[in-house]
Design a protein around this motif. Structure first.
Motif, PDB file in Angstrom:
ATOM      1  N   ALA A 236     156.201 -20.101  90.829  1.00 15.46           N
ATOM      2  CA  ALA A 236     156.599 -18.830  91.436  1.00 15.46           C
ATOM      3  C   ALA A 236     156.396 -17.710  90.424  1.00 15.46           C
ATOM      4  CB  ALA A 236     158.054 -18.880  91.898  1.00 15.46           C
ATOM      5  N   GLU A 237     156.156 -16.509  90.952  1.00 19.62           N
ATOM      6  CA  GLU A 237     155.906 -15.346  90.096  1.00 19.62           C
ATOM      7  C   GLU A 237     156.445 -14.096  90.769  1.00 19.62           C
ATOM      8  OE1 GLU A 237     151.997 -14.318  87.794  1.00 19.62           O
ATOM      9  OE2 GLU A 237     151.856 -13.372  89.783  1.00 19.62           O
ATOM     10  N   ASN A 238     157.033 -13.195  89.960  1.00 19.84           N
ATOM     11  CA  ASN A 238     157.507 -11.887  90.426  1.00 19.84           C
ATOM     12  C   ASN A 238     156.719 -10.791  89.703  1.00 19.84           C
ATOM     13  OD1 ASN A 238     159.608 -13.002  92.077  1.00 19.84           O
ATOM     14  ND2 ASN A 238     160.799 -13.348  90.203  1.00 19.84           N
ATOM     15  N   VAL A 264     155.690  -8.667  84.870  1.00 25.57           N
ATOM     16  CA  VAL A 264     155.313  -9.902  85.546  1.00 25.57           C
ATOM     17  C   VAL A 264     156.039 -11.049  84.854  1.00 25.57           C
ATOM     18  CG1 VAL A 264     153.251 -10.246  84.099  1.00 25.57           C
ATOM     19  CG2 VAL A 264     153.390 -11.318  86.357  1.00 25.57           C
ATOM     20  N   GLY A 265     156.581 -11.933  85.655  1.00 29.16           N
ATOM     21  CA  GLY A 265     157.303 -13.076  85.106  1.00 29.16           C
ATOM     22  C   GLY A 265     157.312 -14.214  86.096  1.00 29.16           C
ATOM     23  N   GLY A 266     157.251 -15.419  85.597  1.00 31.38           N
ATOM     24  CA  GLY A 266     157.259 -16.585  86.477  1.00 31.38           C
ATOM     25  C   GLY A 266     157.292 -17.867  85.676  1.00 31.38           C
ATOM     26  N   ASN A 267     157.126 -18.982  86.379  1.00 29.64           N
ATOM     27  CA  ASN A 267     157.115 -20.270  85.702  1.00 29.64           C
ATOM     28  C   ASN A 267     156.313 -21.280  86.506  1.00 29.64           C
ATOM     29  OD1 ASN A 267     159.065 -20.623  87.783  1.00 29.64           O
ATOM     30  ND2 ASN A 267     159.893 -22.381  86.669  1.00 29.64           N
ATOM     31  N   PHE A 268     155.765 -22.246  85.779  1.00 35.25           N
ATOM     32  CA  PHE A 268     155.085 -23.403  86.363  1.00 35.25           C
ATOM     33  C   PHE A 268     155.913 -24.635  86.043  1.00 35.25           C
ATOM     34  CE2 PHE A 268     151.689 -20.350  85.385  1.00 35.25           C
ATOM     35  CZ  PHE A 268     151.079 -20.236  86.627  1.00 35.25           C
ATOM     36  N   LYS A 269     156.145 -25.471  87.041  1.00 32.82           N
ATOM     37  CA  LYS A 269     156.970 -26.661  86.847  1.00 32.82           C
ATOM     38  C   LYS A 269     156.245 -27.766  86.097  1.00 32.82           C
ATOM     39  CE  LYS A 269     160.633 -25.218  89.012  1.00 32.82           C
ATOM     40  NZ  LYS A 269     161.908 -24.991  88.280  1.00 32.82           N
ATOM     41  N   ASN A 270     154.913 -27.612  85.917  1.00 33.59           N
ATOM     42  CA  ASN A 270     154.124 -28.665  85.294  1.00 33.59           C
ATOM     43  C   ASN A 270     153.520 -28.167  83.986  1.00 33.59           C
ATOM     44  OD1 ASN A 270     154.020 -30.744  87.660  1.00 33.59           O
ATOM     45  ND2 ASN A 270     153.476 -28.795  88.586  1.00 33.59           N
ATOM     46  N   THR A 277     150.984 -36.309  78.990  1.00 29.04           N
ATOM     47  CA  THR A 277     152.172 -36.513  79.817  1.00 29.04           C
ATOM     48  C   THR A 277     152.663 -35.164  80.348  1.00 29.04           C
ATOM     49  OG1 THR A 277     153.590 -36.376  77.850  1.00 29.04           O
ATOM     50  CG2 THR A 277     152.837 -38.570  78.542  1.00 29.04           C
ATOM     51  N   ASN A 278     153.259 -35.228  81.508  1.00 28.04           N
ATOM     52  CA  ASN A 278     153.763 -34.015  82.166  1.00 28.04           C
ATOM     53  C   ASN A 278     155.218 -33.790  81.769  1.00 28.04           C
ATOM     54  OD1 ASN A 278     154.066 -31.792  83.771  1.00 28.04           O
ATOM     55  ND2 ASN A 278     154.080 -32.926  85.704  1.00 28.04           N
ATOM     56  N   THR A 279     155.397 -33.284  80.574  1.00 25.65           N
ATOM     57  CA  THR A 279     156.745 -33.014  80.073  1.00 25.65           C
ATOM     58  C   THR A 279     156.910 -31.512  79.863  1.00 25.65           C
ATOM     59  OG1 THR A 279     155.990 -33.340  77.791  1.00 25.65           O
ATOM     60  CG2 THR A 279     156.923 -35.251  78.936  1.00 25.65           C
ATOM     61  N   GLY A 280     158.022 -31.017  80.283  1.00 24.36           N
ATOM     62  CA  GLY A 280     158.294 -29.595  80.106  1.00 24.36           C
ATOM     63  C   GLY A 280     157.653 -28.761  81.198  1.00 24.36           C
ATOM     64  N   GLU A 281     157.833 -27.463  81.081  1.00 29.19           N
ATOM     65  CA  GLU A 281     157.282 -26.513  82.027  1.00 29.19           C
ATOM     66  C   GLU A 281     156.793 -25.289  81.275  1.00 29.19           C
ATOM     67  OE1 GLU A 281     160.490 -25.719  84.668  1.00 29.19           O
ATOM     68  OE2 GLU A 281     161.493 -24.358  83.285  1.00 29.19           O
ATOM     69  N   ILE A 282     156.106 -24.408  81.975  1.00 28.68           N
ATOM     70  CA  ILE A 282     155.535 -23.206  81.365  1.00 28.68           C
ATOM     71  C   ILE A 282     156.234 -21.989  81.945  1.00 28.68           C
ATOM     72  CG2 ILE A 282     153.434 -21.865  80.990  1.00 28.68           C
ATOM     73  CD1 ILE A 282     151.837 -24.428  81.412  1.00 28.68           C
ATOM     74  N   ASN A 283     156.867 -21.206  81.088  1.00 26.37           N
ATOM     75  CA  ASN A 283     157.524 -19.977  81.506  1.00 26.37           C
ATOM     76  C   ASN A 283     156.830 -18.786  80.836  1.00 26.37           C
ATOM     77  OD1 ASN A 283     159.749 -21.227  83.014  1.00 26.37           O
ATOM     78  ND2 ASN A 283     160.442 -21.922  81.002  1.00 26.37           N
ATOM     79  N   TYR A 284     156.783 -17.672  81.519  1.00 28.47           N
ATOM     80  CA  TYR A 284     156.168 -16.470  80.958  1.00 28.47           C
ATOM     81  C   TYR A 284     156.872 -15.240  81.516  1.00 28.47           C
ATOM     82  CZ  TYR A 284     153.684 -16.442  85.473  1.00 28.47           C
ATOM     83  OH  TYR A 284     153.390 -16.453  86.815  1.00 28.47           O
ATOM     84  N   SER A 285     156.879 -14.197  80.698  1.00 34.30           N
ATOM     85  CA  SER A 285     157.514 -12.940  81.096  1.00 34.30           C
ATOM     86  C   SER A 285     156.948 -11.830  80.220  1.00 34.30           C
ATOM     87  CB  SER A 285     159.037 -13.027  80.929  1.00 34.30           C
ATOM     88  OG  SER A 285     159.648 -11.800  81.252  1.00 34.30           O
ATOM     89  N   HIS A 286     156.305 -10.835  80.823  1.00 34.75           N
ATOM     90  CA  HIS A 286     155.649  -9.758  80.087  1.00 34.75           C
ATOM     91  C   HIS A 286     156.025  -8.410  80.705  1.00 34.75           C
ATOM     92  CE1 HIS A 286     153.132 -12.633  77.919  1.00 34.75           C
ATOM     93  NE2 HIS A 286     152.916 -13.238  79.080  1.00 34.75           N
ATOM     94  N   LEU A 287     156.408  -7.488  79.832  1.00 35.68           N
ATOM     95  CA  LEU A 287     156.783  -6.145  80.255  1.00 35.68           C
ATOM     96  C   LEU A 287     155.904  -5.132  79.530  1.00 35.68           C
ATOM     97  CD1 LEU A 287     158.691  -4.124  81.718  1.00 35.68           C
ATOM     98  CD2 LEU A 287     160.161  -4.242  79.675  1.00 35.68           C
ATOM     99  N   ASP A 370     148.539 -20.666  81.257  1.00 36.76           N
ATOM    100  CA  ASP A 370     149.171 -19.748  80.312  1.00 36.76           C
ATOM    101  C   ASP A 370     148.821 -18.329  80.755  1.00 36.76           C
ATOM    102  OD1 ASP A 370     150.330 -21.670  78.626  1.00 36.76           O
ATOM    103  OD2 ASP A 370     148.439 -21.946  77.550  1.00 36.76           O
ATOM    104  N   ILE A 371     149.821 -17.506  80.971  1.00 38.43           N
ATOM    105  CA  ILE A 371     149.612 -16.136  81.425  1.00 38.43           C
ATOM    106  C   ILE A 371     149.844 -15.187  80.262  1.00 38.43           C
ATOM    107  CG2 ILE A 371     150.271 -14.384  83.099  1.00 38.43           C
ATOM    108  CD1 ILE A 371     149.038 -16.865  84.352  1.00 38.43           C
ATOM    109  N   LEU A 372     148.788 -14.488  79.835  1.00 34.96           N
ATOM    110  CA  LEU A 372     148.856 -13.539  78.736  1.00 34.96           C
ATOM    111  C   LEU A 372     148.127 -12.255  79.143  1.00 34.96           C
ATOM    112  CD1 LEU A 372     147.942 -15.861  75.721  1.00 34.96           C
ATOM    113  CD2 LEU A 372     150.229 -15.060  76.350  1.00 34.96           C
ATOM    114  N   PRO A 373     148.548 -11.105  78.629  1.00 34.45           N
ATOM    115  CA  PRO A 373     147.822  -9.868  78.933  1.00 34.45           C
ATOM    116  C   PRO A 373     146.534  -9.778  78.115  1.00 34.45           C
ATOM    117  CG  PRO A 373     149.648  -9.394  77.470  1.00 34.45           C
ATOM    118  CD  PRO A 373     149.763 -10.858  77.832  1.00 34.45           C
ATOM    119  N   THR A 374     145.561  -9.033  78.625  1.00 38.59           N
ATOM    120  CA  THR A 374     144.282  -8.818  77.949  1.00 38.59           C
ATOM    121  C   THR A 374     144.292  -7.474  77.241  1.00 38.59           C
ATOM    122  OG1 THR A 374     143.070 -10.191  79.524  1.00 38.59           O
ATOM    123  CG2 THR A 374     141.796  -8.583  78.276  1.00 38.59           C
ATOM    124  N   ASP A 375     143.990  -7.508  75.960  1.00 35.16           N
ATOM    125  CA  ASP A 375     143.912  -6.287  75.159  1.00 35.16           C
ATOM    126  C   ASP A 375     142.475  -5.768  75.208  1.00 35.16           C
ATOM    127  OD1 ASP A 375     144.082  -4.272  73.295  1.00 35.16           O
ATOM    128  OD2 ASP A 375     144.150  -5.619  71.562  1.00 35.16           O
TER     129      ASP A 375
END
Length: 582
Positions: A236-238, A264-270, A277-287, A370-375
């Protein structure tokens, strides 16, 4: 003697008058008041006659002549007709309908539905719109054992109000997309493995927008976007974006201040597929918070916009922040009126990337990004545009751009050690790789309006990429081009066509061969360039009813748009359109 007698008396009288005037009697003083200023006038001049009367007996006298007319009556039967003004044939204005519906069906079980309606209120000041679009296919491809269905359905509603000094509006949109990770060739996996795969992905989007435009105010406009995007794997992403703009006139110039607040902020469960191995999740949040002041200078044929883009970027997930300053300078100069216009500029930005935008560009990405902004440090460009003739336009541009963390798509590795709920780990999905890229580009286009009913256009793009990692710019073509035309054959018949070409692209295939240290084995592949030809033709029975036929991939070329993702062959779709008042 008589004359002399008169002289003496006159002399006597003169001497007597002189003696009398020399008497010393006081005659007093008087005050004279002038009640009217002196205003001289000039008498009218008279012109000497150029032909004076002559009193000479020698001049001959003109003989008087008497004229007489012998009139004979003539009978006439001619009766002039009354004049009548010629009438001008007026072209009737086209009838406008507030609703439109279109339905089409074709091979591969392709379906198209399009509906739109608009209602006006308060003498056109209020406008309410509704729209529904659907595009789907349920056909299978011979090149893969997996399903290749896709759906794309979108519903929009908007309201706008306009008055003398401002207009504002708001809209909401709902969208559902279905795609399959079908990028697996035949005979790669056993039938049992293929049968156990769940390759279907669903994307959902809900967003709201609003805008405000004002006249005669320092506050020029404002926009807001609220978006919620999610998928079938619990990702999901907002997204929230605010863009106000102010305009301040200073003497003869105009200062514009644009602000931006982007989150923009959200997370991936995988976890990433590079991990065994599928351990952990990916969270991101950029302002991002930024402001762009600019000064507009207008001088005859010269237009210059001098500004700077100042942005503060915050990675709230990793507590990392940076301050960026980018150029924002553009200029144009009319060399020969509308025939030759030179333009150029140098601009930069901190581009906010998002899961939603990546899916729009490549719907076969995995929900492990991985969600990152482009410079985008800068993009400098120079070009010429204008009209060669009254019906031929052109545009030529050269550019050079430097970007840090530019997102590039390449294949996820084959990772059969994973047991994720969805089957995107068989080398049939894509991930995002960030690289520092410098791009040299050349762009050119020509548009020709042969007449009112026939238009033709051609454009081409050429790029050269230089990456920091010395790898190819994954899945970016070095050449692209297209040709399009529209032809109104008659009042009833119309047609159009387009041809586009995409050059070769490089991709990277890999496989996880060790579950302990996630060791990868790589293979670079090159995708062939391809042509695609599309055309449509239609017939209008009247102003409301028409039929159409669309053909896609006429060359029946099963090319790969993405590695291992082949497209459908020749496609034909026929439908009907109807306009009406609702």
């Amino acid at each position: 003697m008589q004359k002399r007698t008169y002289i003496f008396p006159l002399l006597f009288l003169s001497l007597f008058g002189t003696l009398f005037g020399q008497e010393t009697d006081d005659i007093g003083t008087e005050t004279v008041t002038v009640v009217k200023p002196y205003s001289p006038t000039v008498s009218d001049a008279f012109k000497i006659k150029s032909a004076p009367q002559l009193n000479d007996s020698i001049v001959l006298q003109k003989k008087k002549i008497d004229y007489s007319i012998f009139s004979v009556p003539v009978a006439s039967t001619f009766t002039p007709a009354k004049g009548k003004a010629s009438g001008v044939k007026k072209t009737p204005p086209p009838t406008l309908y507030n609703s439109y519906a279109s339905v089409g069906l074709g091979n591969y079980n392709n379906a198209l539905v399009d509906f739109y309606t608009s209602r006006e209120f308060n003498r056109g000041e209020d406008l309410l719109d509704f729209g529904l679009t659907h595009n789907s296919s349920r056909g299978d491809l011979d090149s893969t054992p997996l399903d290749t269905d896709f759906y794309d359905t979108k519903l929009d509603a908007s309201y706008a109000k306009r008055d003398r000094y401002m207009d504002w509006g708001a809209s909401i949109g709902l969208q559902h997309q279905l795609y399959n990770w079908y990028g697996i060739e035949n005979d790669v996996y056993s039938d049992d493995v293929v049968a156990s795969m769940d390759e279907q992905q669903n994307y959902f989007n809900a967003e709201a927008k609003a805008h405000l435009n004002m006249e005669d105010s320092f506050f020029k406009q404002g926009n807001i976007l609220l978006r919620r995007f999610w998928d079938a794997t619990e990702s999901a992403e907002n997204r929230i974006v605010l863009n106000p703009t102010l305009e301040l006139p200073v003497t003869e110039e105009l200062i514009t201040i644009s602000a931006k607040l982007d989150y923009v902020g959200g997370n991936f469960k995988n976890a990433s597929l590079n991990n065994a191995t599928n351990t952990g999740e990916i969270n991101y949040s950029h302002l991002q918070a930024g402001v762009t002041p600019s000064l507009l200078i207008l001088r005859d044929d010269l237009t210059v916009n001098l500004g700077a883009n100042i942005v503060y970027g915050l990675d709230t997930e990793n507590s990392d922040s940076n301050f960026y300053i980018y150029p924002a300078v553009t200029a144009s100069y009319r060399v020969l009126d509308e025939n030759v216009i030179a333009y150029g500029g140098i601009e930069g930005q901190l581009k906010q990337n998002s899961y939603h935008d990546f899916v729009d560009e490549n719907p076969y990405v995995s929900p492990t990004l991985d969600i990152l902004p482009t410079d985008q440090q800068y993009e400098g460009y120079l070009g010429l545009k204008g009209q060669l003739t009254s019906n031929v336009g052109y545009n030529i541009k050269g550019s050079y751009m430097a970007e840090n963390r530019k997102p590039l798509f390449y294949h996820n590795p084959i990772n059969t050690f994973r047991d994720d709920e969805k089957s995107y780990y068989y080398g049939n999905s894509f991930q995002v790789f960030y690289d520092d890229v410098k791009t040299l580009g050349v762009f050119g286009e020509i548009n020709v309006d042969i007449n009112r009913n026939f238009s033709l256009g051609i454009n081409g793009e050429f790029y050269d990429y230089d990456t920091e990692t010395d790898n190819p710019a994954w899945n970016l073509p070095s050449i692209k081009g297209s040709v399009f035309m529209d032809y109104q054959i008659s009042d009833q018949w119309y047609m159009g066509a387009n041809l586009f070409y995409v050059g070769e692209r490089d991709d990277l295939l890999s496989q996880v061969i060790d579950s302990l240290d996630s060791e990868l084995q790589f293979q670079q592949v090159t995708l062939d360039g391809f042509f695609d030809v599309n055309a449509h033709v239609g017939y209008r029975f009247n102003e409301q009813l028409s039929i159409f036929v669309k053909a896609s991939n006429i060359a029946n070329n099963n090319y790969q748009n993405w590695a291992n993702f082949r497209v459908q062959g020749f496609q034909a779709l026929a439908g009907v359109s109807y306009k009406f008042d609702f």
